[in-house]
Each structure stands twice: as C-alpha cells, then as structure tokens.
Design an enzyme around this catalytic site. Sequence first.
Site, PDB file in Angstrom:
ATOM      1  N   GLU A   1       2.705  -6.065   7.022  1.00 22.92           N
ATOM      2  CA  GLU A   1       2.020  -4.965   7.717  1.00 22.92           C
ATOM      3  C   GLU A   1       2.408  -4.848   9.180  1.00 22.92           C
ATOM      4  O   GLU A   1       2.487  -3.763   9.749  1.00 22.92           O
ATOM      5  CB  GLU A   1       0.495  -5.149   7.631  1.00 22.92           C
ATOM      6  CG  GLU A   1      -0.105  -4.926   6.263  1.00 22.92           C
ATOM      7  CD  GLU A   1      -0.044  -6.152   5.360  1.00 22.92           C
ATOM      8  OE1 GLU A   1       0.663  -7.121   5.690  1.00 22.92           O
ATOM      9  OE2 GLU A   1      -0.719  -6.133   4.316  1.00 22.92           O
TER      10      GLU A   1
ATOM     11  N   ALA B   1       0.862  -1.174   0.000  1.00 22.75           N
ATOM     12  CA  ALA B   1       0.000   0.000   0.000  1.00 22.75           C
ATOM     13  C   ALA B   1       0.904   1.231   0.000  1.00 22.75           C
ATOM     14  O   ALA B   1       2.102   1.133   0.233  1.00 22.75           O
ATOM     15  CB  ALA B   1      -0.865  -0.009   1.252  1.00 22.75           C
TER      16      ALA B   1
ATOM     17  N   GLU C   1      -2.353  -9.200  -1.165  1.00 26.62           N
ATOM     18  CA  GLU C   1      -3.821  -9.365  -1.085  1.00 26.62           C
ATOM     19  C   GLU C   1      -4.435  -9.320  -2.478  1.00 26.62           C
ATOM     20  O   GLU C   1      -5.346 -10.077  -2.810  1.00 26.62           O
ATOM     21  CB  GLU C   1      -4.412  -8.283  -0.172  1.00 26.62           C
ATOM     22  CG  GLU C   1      -4.003  -8.503   1.279  1.00 26.62           C
ATOM     23  CD  GLU C   1      -4.395  -7.361   2.198  1.00 26.62           C
ATOM     24  OE1 GLU C   1      -4.030  -6.214   1.911  1.00 26.62           O
ATOM     25  OE2 GLU C   1      -5.065  -7.627   3.218  1.00 26.62           O
TER      26      GLU C   1
ATOM     27  N   GLY D   1      -0.671  -5.036   0.497  1.00 30.12           N
ATOM     28  CA  GLY D   1      -1.805  -4.919  -0.417  1.00 30.12           C
ATOM     29  C   GLY D   1      -1.530  -5.648  -1.728  1.00 30.12           C
ATOM     30  O   GLY D   1      -2.457  -6.144  -2.379  1.00 30.12           O
TER      31      GLY D   1
END
Length: 707
Positions: free
Chosen positions: A129, A63, A109, A106
């Site tokens: 994370e 991210a 994911e 991200g």
Amino acid sequence: MTDLVQLTSDNGIAIITINNPPVNALSPGVPEGISEALDQIAQNADVKATVLIGGGRTFVAGADIKEFGKMTSGKSRGPGLLPLLLKIEDSAKPVIVAVHGSAFGGGMELAMAGHYRVALATAQFGQPEVKLGLIPGAAGTQRLPRLAGVAKAVEMCMSGNPVNTDEALKLGIVDRIIEGDLLCGAIAFAREVAGKPAPKTRERNEKLGNPAENALIFSTAREIAAKKQRGLLAPARAIDAVEAATKMAFEEGCKVEQKLFIECLFSEQSKSLIHVFFSEREAAKIPDIPKQTNTIPIHSAAVVGAGTMGGGIAMVLANAGIPVLVKEADQAALDRGLATIRSNYANSVKRGRFPQQVAEERLKRITPTLAYDDFSRVDLVIEAVFEGMALKKEVFQELDRACKPGAILASNTSTLSIDEIASSTSRPEAVIGTHFFSPANVMRLLEIVRGKASSKEVVATCMQLSKTLGKVGVLVGNCRGFVGNRVFGPYRREAQFLIEEGASVEAVDQALSDFGMAMGPLATGDLAGLDVGWRIRKEYRHLEVPGIRQPFVEDRLCELGRYGQKTGAGWYKYDDQRRATPDPAVGKHIRKWVEEAGIVQRQILAAEITDRCLYALVNEGARILEEGFALRASDIDIIYINGYGFPAHRGGPMWYADTVGLKRVYDRICEFHRQQGELWQPAPLLKQLAELGKTFAEFGREQGATA
Ligand code: NAI
C-alpha cells in the site's frame, strides 16, 4: 452469491473460489460473495473446514485501486473489509487460505484472517500500500506483527516489498508449502486440522515483543524512513500503526490503523501516487495505434557505439535475454566498452544483485565486433555513437546497407531530429528514436521518438520492447530535446539565472531537494557533465535570438575546465570518491562575472527558487502539450518521475501544477513575465485552462485520456 465467488465442496471440505480476473482484486461483490459463502458453510453440518482460494493465475493481488478514488470523492464508503475478516476469523470451522501468485494488500489481509495459510513455493506475500501513499486499512498492520513479528511487519509495511513463500514460512505467515496441485494440498491440510481448535491471528500475542526491543525497532525504522523515504507520509504512518499493535488491544489498534489509513487516503501524496500508477498504464496507449497492431518479433539486436550509453543499452538487451552485437569504431574503444560492461556485471554480483552464473549468461549474449557483417541477421539496431548529425547520417547509411528489410533502425540521440536521420536511409518508416537515460541499465525511462515516417508497426514494437526491457516507454514527438530534455532546459536555465541574481549554488539545490527532487539541478549538471550542454550550446549559438537573456555562468565554468564530477570540479568540488563539497572559489568567480555583466544581486527566498524552476518546467510542458509532442499531460509526469528524479509523491510536474491550481501558477508566471521578460511568456494552453478554472488532468480527459 455473486458471479465473482463460487462455493463448492469436496467430501466435507467447503471450497470458496474467488473469480475476478485478471488479479482477483477485491472489487465490490467479492467480499459480499465470500460473506454469503461463509453463511452457507456455517449452516451446513456436513462441512468440517473451508478452503479459500483464488481462481486463475493468482490469489488476491490487492484492493481495486479505482475504489480508493471513489472513497475520497465520496462516491463509495462501504464498511471496508474489516467485518468480513472478523467473520472469517470467528468462523467455527477452520478456514485455510490457499495462495498462489500473490497475496498483496487487501489479499494479504484476507489471507491473514484465515486460521491457516498454505502456498505454492512461487507465491508472494506483501503489503505494498505504501507505494500508493497508503497503509494497510483492514488490520494488516495489526495481524502481520502477530504472525511475522514486529520488526518484519514494520519493514514490510513501510517498504511495501514482498516476501516469497520460503521466507513467509520461516516468518510464520505460511503454515505449509504445497508441492503439486494447490487445491488438493489445501484440502488435505484442511482434513488434518478439521475438528481441532483453530488459532485466531488476532489473539496471537506471542510475537508482539517487549517494550524495550520494540522501542529500538521503531526508532531505527523512523530513522531509515527519514533518510530513504524523505518527506513521505505513508511509511511514517505505517510504522505508527504497527506500533499501535504492540501497545494496545487488537480492536483499539484497528481503530488507530483506520484513522491513519484515512489520513493517508485523503493526502495529496496518495492521490498523486495513484495518479502515477494509472498514468504509467495510460502511457502505453497510443490513440491511433490499436492494441492488435502487428509487432516485429525481436530475437536479436545490435548496438552501435560502446560508450556510456551504448554499453548500458547492450546490457539492458542482454539482461532481457536478447542476444546483442556491439559494434565500435576501433579495437581500443571496443575493449574499453566491454571492460566497463564486465566491471558493471562484476559489481552487481559483488553487491548480491544476482549470482555469478547469471552475470556470465548475460555477458555471453553480448558479442563485440568491429564490422557490420552480422547485422543482416538482427531485428533491431540501436545507434549510440557521438552526438553529431553528420556522423549519425553516415552510420544510418551504413545500417541501411547492412540490415535486412523489416529491421528496426533506432537512434539514441538526445537532441537531433529523427526525421533528418531517417532521411539518410531508403526506409524512413523503419527509423525511430529510442532515447534511454543514463545510466541506461538503471533508469526506467525510455522516450520513444516517433518520426513523421515511423510506421505504426515500428512504434508498437518499441512500446512493447520497453516492457520487455523493464522500462516505462513513453511516446513523444520529434522536436528539439524531445519532451524530457526540452522541458529540462527552462528548469536548468532558471536555476542558473537564480545564481546570477544572488542565490547560492547550495541554496538552489537545497530548495529543490527539499521539494523532493532526487538531486538539485546544479548537482545534476555536475553529474551529467557540464561540457555536454556547453558543446550543444556552442553548436546552436547561431539560433539564439539577440536580446533574449542567456545564462552564462555554466559556460564560464566550462571555460575554466570545470566540467563537473568527471574533472573533480564544476558547481561543486569533488574528492576522489566523487563526494561534493561547496567551493568558495565558485562563489567568488560568479560574483565577479555577474558584476561585469551589470547584474545587481539580491536576496532570494527558497519559495522563489522552487516556483521559478518548477513553473518554467510546467510552462514549457504546457507548450509541448499544445503542440502535440506529448500525447497527454500525464506522459510528461511519467517522463519526469522516471527520467529526472521528480518526486512521485508529487505526481509529476503537470499534476503538481494542477494541485497548486493552474490559476495560481499562471498568475505567478505572469508576474515572472513582467519581471524577467520574454522567456516567461505564458503558454497559451496554460492561460486558457487557468481562465476556465480547469486542470491539465481535465484537459487530458477531454482529449480522451482515461487516467
Ligand atoms: P560516448 O562518447 O560515451 O560514446 C560514443 C561511442 O560511439 C564511442 O565509444 C565511440 O567510439 C563510438 N563510435 C563513434 N563512431 C562510431 C562508429 N562509426 N561506429 C561505432 N562506434 C562509434 O557517448 P554517449 O554518452 O554514450 O552518447 C551516445 C549517444 O547517446 C549520443 O547520441 C548522446 O546524445 C545520446 N545520449 C547520451 C546520454 C548521456 O547521458 N550520456 C543520455 C541519453 C542519450
């Protein structure tokens, strides 16, 4: 479609390419671009399958970390990635995610929402994370156990450590390793699966295990987290989230994950860890030294002194591929130094850190010598002889004669003036401090001490070298103790005063260890050797101001031969494995000495212990900042986290003070000033910021920092 995402096609296979250099972060515009591309693909009857790939050097490395800050400050609160990931998974035509570089956070994911994943052998997959105090927030904790199994998902989400493609293939994260061109391989794979029913990750429940096995996995993980990630919220929440995946339907699990993610996102811990992330990058920027400044190529180096530090520094250089000469004063010391280096490498091989062959290659780069003969060839020398100005000056005169023009002459001194050392050479512009921390081959911190004559080229080279060596370089000014040890002084001073006033050795260490310090201040003293400070204090005794209180217990322990771990006794006693146990004799001695000194002991609470030790550190930090010996408060944070075991999840001492509130810190320091006297004089900068209601971070931004 946005510029960040392109849609092309190859004979019935659509190709979505993410182009958001340098790491294809999922910044605003990227998810929207992918979504629009999927809409177009859905309407195009010619397309049979889709390849999703990253342009440039990587897939999606995560991210956009700046977005997290915006979310907590209310500036951005989009729908997140979840709807896009469902859209990918619900796509009627199979989506093949092609990974090179990293699929992190991200990016991981996103990859897991595809129906298949193919990857180059060099790719990496992970949910890091937790390193920012967070957990995956877009179903990572729900999809990963469905692909890789519960145990591995827990491990990856709580540790943040990635797996490589080989392991990802075995785990079921990756469906095929592509040799050669990734896009060609992915397109070929897409043709094979086009038209066939595609598996949706969220519907794959076969790896979710059974309650009995899972209960053991979660309880073991919680035990490990409690021990290895003491006091951290995110690893515990990551485990909770994966557990939810095993106990409820996917949609419900996602809701639990969201709740836990938000809890982490708004926690002080995550804000602190994000501060550390940006501060580390900020530390590399030197306002008066532009990025384009010339640097000196370091092809070879030399170290003078093969003791504790010299040996470690030689290993650091050799590990980074730089051949290094190691010079000692006599053969016996040289043999000892090399024997230690050899045994350190052998230990690493034994522990499986790297294979024997790597150890041999590294060892081959280290050349022992007793003479300066070959020093004329090296680009950099790091001096690590005994701490003493006369000896250092003598060595630097020799280096001045032996080294070629343009070579960097660095000292690893921990207390002596770089300017005075430089004055013994004909080229003070080439002289600089490179202050490594013990053990040099392990500790990440490298304080780079800028002398008043150090050239910009030399400073820029050392900052760059710190990266090559895998260290965090922080530039500091030339004051006594530089930044780290100067701030450490008042911290350890207070620890000793507290002992004199009635706290036990164990209570002082426990309070700071409970705060999160890797070790208490007294145990740290025992590890480093109490005699080191004792010798320095004896040398500087003439500088002590009469009437100002000085701690005396540690000196008395040294007089008894209690130097710490190396003599089997210091603040604690040690067995032959160097395991510490409290020593009642120490308590007895202290009570006697204190009584003789006329100090009345009292009961001291843990809160006073942490406030006095930590605020002494903060007060000195504020002074250093004001005097300009550190460029910014966040540099002091980075120094403390990487060199002194300060907990990263508290952001460093200056950030911690900001989170407490500088007014509160200042008021408490004033209280200590009234009780304890002169040593607690509040730093003028702290007073000023407290009165203005500002933080050190705001002060830094006003001075031009961007972190
Ligand atoms: P040490 O006593 O382990 O090693 C010093 C070595 O220098 C000895 O092996 C000695 O034989 C050698 N030496 C002395 N004169 C020499 C000469 N003319 N030519 C070549 N070798 C010579 O000392 P240590 O702990 O490695 O400290 C070295 C420097 O690093 C000091 O300036 C110290 O303040 C600094 N330092 C030490 C740290 C520590 O934790 N020990 C941490 C950071 C800096």
